[in-house]
Design a protein around this motif. Structure first.
Motif, PDB file in Angstrom:
ATOM      1  N   LEU A   1       0.867  -1.181   0.025  1.00  0.00           N
ATOM      2  CA  LEU A   1      -0.010   0.005  -0.089  1.00  0.00           C
ATOM      3  C   LEU A   1       0.787   1.247   0.012  1.00  0.00           C
ATOM      4  CD1 LEU A   1      -2.963   1.388   0.133  1.00  0.00           C
ATOM      5  CD2 LEU A   1      -2.560   1.223   2.433  1.00  0.00           C
ATOM      6  N   PRO A   2       1.923   1.561   0.710  1.00  0.00           N
ATOM      7  CA  PRO A   2       2.749   2.677   0.818  1.00  0.00           C
ATOM      8  C   PRO A   2       3.332   3.005  -0.676  1.00  0.00           C
ATOM      9  CG  PRO A   2       3.292   1.481   2.686  1.00  0.00           C
ATOM     10  CD  PRO A   2       2.316   0.483   1.798  1.00  0.00           C
ATOM     11  N   PHE A   3       3.405   1.760  -1.591  1.00  0.00           N
ATOM     12  CA  PHE A   3       3.918   2.237  -2.966  1.00  0.00           C
ATOM     13  C   PHE A   3       3.028   3.189  -3.680  1.00  0.00           C
ATOM     14  CE2 PHE A   3       6.943  -1.056  -2.003  1.00  0.00           C
ATOM     15  CZ  PHE A   3       7.837  -0.957  -2.768  1.00  0.00           C
ATOM     16  N   PHE A   4       1.758   3.165  -3.225  1.00  0.00           N
ATOM     17  CA  PHE A   4       0.823   4.065  -3.711  1.00  0.00           C
ATOM     18  C   PHE A   4       0.573   5.279  -2.987  1.00  0.00           C
ATOM     19  CE2 PHE A   4      -0.193  -0.061  -5.570  1.00  0.00           C
ATOM     20  CZ  PHE A   4      -0.048   0.047  -6.955  1.00  0.00           C
ATOM     21  N   THR A   5       0.503   5.105  -1.698  1.00  0.00           N
ATOM     22  CA  THR A   5       0.280   6.363  -0.729  1.00  0.00           C
ATOM     23  C   THR A   5       1.223   7.179  -0.505  1.00  0.00           C
ATOM     24  OG1 THR A   5       0.755   5.136   1.052  1.00  0.00           O
ATOM     25  CG2 THR A   5      -1.692   5.037   0.716  1.00  0.00           C
ATOM     26  N   SER A   6       2.379   6.716  -0.823  1.00  0.00           N
ATOM     27  CA  SER A   6       3.567   7.704  -0.827  1.00  0.00           C
ATOM     28  C   SER A   6       3.564   8.674  -1.700  1.00  0.00           C
ATOM     29  CB  SER A   6       4.975   6.896  -0.585  1.00  0.00           C
ATOM     30  OG  SER A   6       5.123   6.299  -2.094  1.00  0.00           O
ATOM     31  N   MET A   7       2.983   8.351  -2.772  1.00  0.00           N
ATOM     32  CA  MET A   7       3.101   9.575  -4.157  1.00  0.00           C
ATOM     33  C   MET A   7       2.341  10.814  -3.681  1.00  0.00           C
ATOM     34  SD  MET A   7       2.094   7.327  -7.296  1.00  0.00           S
ATOM     35  CE  MET A   7       2.272   5.349  -7.247  1.00  0.00           C
ATOM     36  N   PHE A   8       1.523  10.522  -2.520  1.00  0.00           N
ATOM     37  CA  PHE A   8       0.687  11.627  -2.234  1.00  0.00           C
ATOM     38  C   PHE A   8       1.261  12.365  -0.923  1.00  0.00           C
ATOM     39  CE2 PHE A   8      -1.531   8.974  -5.188  1.00  0.00           C
ATOM     40  CZ  PHE A   8      -2.207   9.661  -5.823  1.00  0.00           C
ATOM     41  N   LEU A   9       2.194  12.193  -0.404  1.00  0.00           N
ATOM     42  CA  LEU A   9       2.926  12.787   0.906  1.00  0.00           C
ATOM     43  C   LEU A   9       3.998  13.592   0.687  1.00  0.00           C
ATOM     44  CD1 LEU A   9       2.703   9.400   3.361  1.00  0.00           C
ATOM     45  CD2 LEU A   9       1.165  11.518   3.185  1.00  0.00           C
ATOM     46  N   HIS A  10       4.290  14.565   1.212  1.00  0.00           N
ATOM     47  CA  HIS A  10       5.525  15.524   1.093  1.00  0.00           C
ATOM     48  C   HIS A  10       6.065  15.898   2.216  1.00  0.00           C
ATOM     49  CE1 HIS A  10       3.590  15.562  -3.161  1.00  0.00           C
ATOM     50  NE2 HIS A  10       4.839  15.924  -3.323  1.00  0.00           N
ATOM     51  N   GLY A  11       7.190  16.064   2.313  1.00  0.00           N
ATOM     52  CA  GLY A  11       7.848  16.351   3.493  1.00  0.00           C
ATOM     53  C   GLY A  11       8.093  18.009   3.809  1.00  0.00           C
ATOM     54  N   SER A  12       7.828  18.779   2.872  1.00  0.00           N
ATOM     55  CA  SER A  12       7.823  20.010   3.218  1.00  0.00           C
ATOM     56  C   SER A  12       7.254  20.984   2.106  1.00  0.00           C
ATOM     57  CB  SER A  12       9.467  20.659   3.264  1.00  0.00           C
ATOM     58  OG  SER A  12       9.960  20.754   1.728  1.00  0.00           O
ATOM     59  N   TRP A  13       7.048  22.301   2.266  1.00  0.00           N
ATOM     60  CA  TRP A  13       6.337  23.366   1.707  1.00  0.00           C
ATOM     61  C   TRP A  13       7.172  23.352   0.141  1.00  0.00           C
ATOM     62  CZ3 TRP A  13       1.604  24.797   1.683  1.00  0.00           C
ATOM     63  CH2 TRP A  13       0.794  25.100   2.888  1.00  0.00           C
ATOM     64  N   MET A  14       8.153  23.314   0.295  1.00  0.00           N
ATOM     65  CA  MET A  14       9.068  23.571  -0.951  1.00  0.00           C
ATOM     66  C   MET A  14       9.050  22.394  -1.794  1.00  0.00           C
ATOM     67  SD  MET A  14      10.484  26.471  -1.064  1.00  0.00           S
ATOM     68  CE  MET A  14      11.556  26.019  -2.401  1.00  0.00           C
ATOM     69  N   HIS A  15       8.939  20.899  -1.028  1.00  0.00           N
ATOM     70  CA  HIS A  15       8.846  19.747  -1.718  1.00  0.00           C
ATOM     71  C   HIS A  15       7.498  19.809  -2.464  1.00  0.00           C
ATOM     72  CE1 HIS A  15       8.731  15.241  -1.203  1.00  0.00           C
ATOM     73  NE2 HIS A  15       9.336  15.503  -2.327  1.00  0.00           N
ATOM     74  N   VAL A  16       6.378  19.989  -1.758  1.00  0.00           N
ATOM     75  CA  VAL A  16       5.242  19.997  -2.423  1.00  0.00           C
ATOM     76  C   VAL A  16       4.909  20.962  -3.676  1.00  0.00           C
ATOM     77  CG1 VAL A  16       3.665  21.107  -0.881  1.00  0.00           C
ATOM     78  CG2 VAL A  16       2.782  19.463  -2.110  1.00  0.00           C
ATOM     79  N   ILE A  17       5.340  22.228  -3.262  1.00  0.00           N
ATOM     80  CA  ILE A  17       5.085  23.153  -4.238  1.00  0.00           C
ATOM     81  C   ILE A  17       6.136  22.942  -5.603  1.00  0.00           C
ATOM     82  CG2 ILE A  17       5.606  25.863  -4.797  1.00  0.00           C
ATOM     83  CD1 ILE A  17       4.642  26.163  -1.917  1.00  0.00           C
ATOM     84  N   GLY A  18       7.138  22.618  -5.355  1.00  0.00           N
ATOM     85  CA  GLY A  18       8.093  22.063  -6.699  1.00  0.00           C
ATOM     86  C   GLY A  18       7.529  21.032  -7.380  1.00  0.00           C
ATOM     87  N   ASN A  19       7.108  20.125  -6.889  1.00  0.00           N
ATOM     88  CA  ASN A  19       6.476  18.816  -7.629  1.00  0.00           C
ATOM     89  C   ASN A  19       5.317  19.449  -8.076  1.00  0.00           C
ATOM     90  OD1 ASN A  19       8.265  17.174  -7.044  1.00  0.00           O
ATOM     91  ND2 ASN A  19       7.028  16.101  -5.340  1.00  0.00           N
ATOM     92  N   MET A  20       4.429  20.157  -7.621  1.00  0.00           N
ATOM     93  CA  MET A  20       3.091  20.435  -8.077  1.00  0.00           C
ATOM     94  C   MET A  20       3.432  21.388  -9.159  1.00  0.00           C
ATOM     95  SD  MET A  20       0.864  18.501  -6.699  1.00  0.00           S
ATOM     96  CE  MET A  20       2.297  17.464  -6.634  1.00  0.00           C
ATOM     97  N   TRP A  21       4.182  22.242  -9.215  1.00  0.00           N
ATOM     98  CA  TRP A  21       4.817  23.366 -10.354  1.00  0.00           C
ATOM     99  C   TRP A  21       5.053  22.610 -11.677  1.00  0.00           C
ATOM    100  CZ3 TRP A  21       3.604  28.066 -11.341  1.00  0.00           C
ATOM    101  CH2 TRP A  21       4.295  28.709 -12.332  1.00  0.00           C
ATOM    102  N   PHE A  22       6.094  21.534 -11.395  1.00  0.00           N
ATOM    103  CA  PHE A  22       6.400  20.894 -12.661  1.00  0.00           C
ATOM    104  C   PHE A  22       5.009  20.126 -13.326  1.00  0.00           C
ATOM    105  CE2 PHE A  22      10.564  21.843 -11.632  1.00  0.00           C
ATOM    106  CZ  PHE A  22      11.383  21.513 -12.771  1.00  0.00           C
ATOM    107  N   LEU A  23       4.346  19.612 -12.248  1.00  0.00           N
ATOM    108  CA  LEU A  23       3.195  18.884 -12.775  1.00  0.00           C
ATOM    109  C   LEU A  23       2.301  19.890 -13.642  1.00  0.00           C
ATOM    110  CD1 LEU A  23       1.572  16.092 -12.952  1.00  0.00           C
ATOM    111  CD2 LEU A  23       0.538  16.746 -10.807  1.00  0.00           C
ATOM    112  N   TYR A  24       2.002  20.961 -12.854  1.00  0.00           N
ATOM    113  CA  TYR A  24       1.008  21.865 -13.644  1.00  0.00           C
ATOM    114  C   TYR A  24       1.723  22.456 -15.056  1.00  0.00           C
ATOM    115  CZ  TYR A  24      -0.665  26.631 -14.437  1.00  0.00           C
ATOM    116  OH  TYR A  24      -1.469  27.669 -14.996  1.00  0.00           O
ATOM    117  N   ILE A  25       2.895  22.443 -15.244  1.00  0.00           N
ATOM    118  CA  ILE A  25       3.613  22.864 -16.536  1.00  0.00           C
ATOM    119  C   ILE A  25       3.273  21.708 -17.736  1.00  0.00           C
ATOM    120  CG2 ILE A  25       5.746  23.780 -17.724  1.00  0.00           C
ATOM    121  CD1 ILE A  25       6.203  25.205 -15.094  1.00  0.00           C
TER     122      ILE A  25
END
Length: 231
Positions: free
Chosen positions: A70-94
């Motif tokens: 299960l963690p192989f899937f749930t881990s994709m939706f967890l992030h360790g910091s604001w910079m981590h999640v913002i950086g990832n979502m920015w690349f996904l958005y573009i």
């Protein structure tokens, strides 16, 4: 190099990309609201701890199949910091909207999850006995980048480069991103072999990018992708 936007047109609304961004941000807000002890428990339960898989494969009864998979899937939706999640979502958005436009909504979601799974398997295989949780959407997003690299190499990406803002071909910025991660992953593996280290999951990025580049054409282009008129 920080991408700002691309010039590749799309012909559909990126519902899945927007949903994934909203979901990742919502989950991070929930993480942020937890006390440190609860957050630690969450990360260890729903992030991927490579040692848990190693113990399971070694015959240990401490971890069930569900607790390992299960963690192989749930881990994709967890992030360790604001910079981590913002950086990832920015690349996904573009870059995500154009890959979703090519594949279609459902196939894109399957593609995203599959490349994210392959990315995490790659990271775990390199450091199987680590007890440090691995988490983040970057492996799946790397799959999206690999797909974009194959589909739209000549698209231009407006990029912030030191004090300059310039248009750069997608194959250059994404190729640079891949090479940087591959070299960083190799250097990290050689430097900390056999140690428990946190930091960036470079091999998840490599595995995601390569799998995305290899699989996107196999998934195939959706039909009626371009504007058309009937008479």
């Amino acid at each position: 190099m920080l991408p700002i936007r691309d010039d590749q047109p799309r012909y559909s609304t990126p519902f899945v990309t927007r949903f994934l961004i909203a979901l990742n941000l919502a989950i991070f807000f929930l993480e942020y609201a937890l006390d440190p002890q609860s957050l630690k428990l969450l990360v260890h339960q729903f992030g991927v701890v490579p040692y848990h898989l190693a113990a399971f494969l070694g015959g240990s009864s401490r971890y069930s199949l569900l607790a390992v998979v299960l963690p192989f899937f749930t881990s994709m939706f967890l992030h360790g910091s604001w910079m981590h999640v913002i950086g990832n979502m920015w690349f996904l958005y573009i870059f995500g909207d154009n890959v979703e436009d090519y594949l279609g909504h459902f196939k894109y979601l399957v593609f995203y999850l599959l490349t994210g799974l392959i990315a995490m398997v790659t990271q775990v295989a390199v450091n199987l006995h680590s007890t440090v949780p691995t988490l983040g959407a970057s492996g799946a997003i790397a799959g999206v980048l690999g797909a974009y690299f194959i589909l739209y190499p000549r698209a231009r990406v407006l990029t912030w480069f030191f004090v300059f803002v310039i248009w750069v071909p997608a194959w250059i910025i994404l190729g640079y991103w891949f090479v940087l991660n591959f070299l960083s992953g190799t250097a990290t593996a050689l430097a900390v072999q056999g140690q428990n280290m946190g930091g960036v999951a470079f091999w998840a990025h490599v595995g995601g990018f390569v799998s995305g580049a290899l699989l996107v054409k196999a998934f195939g282009e959706r039909g009626l992708r371009y504007p058309y008129a009937v008479g």
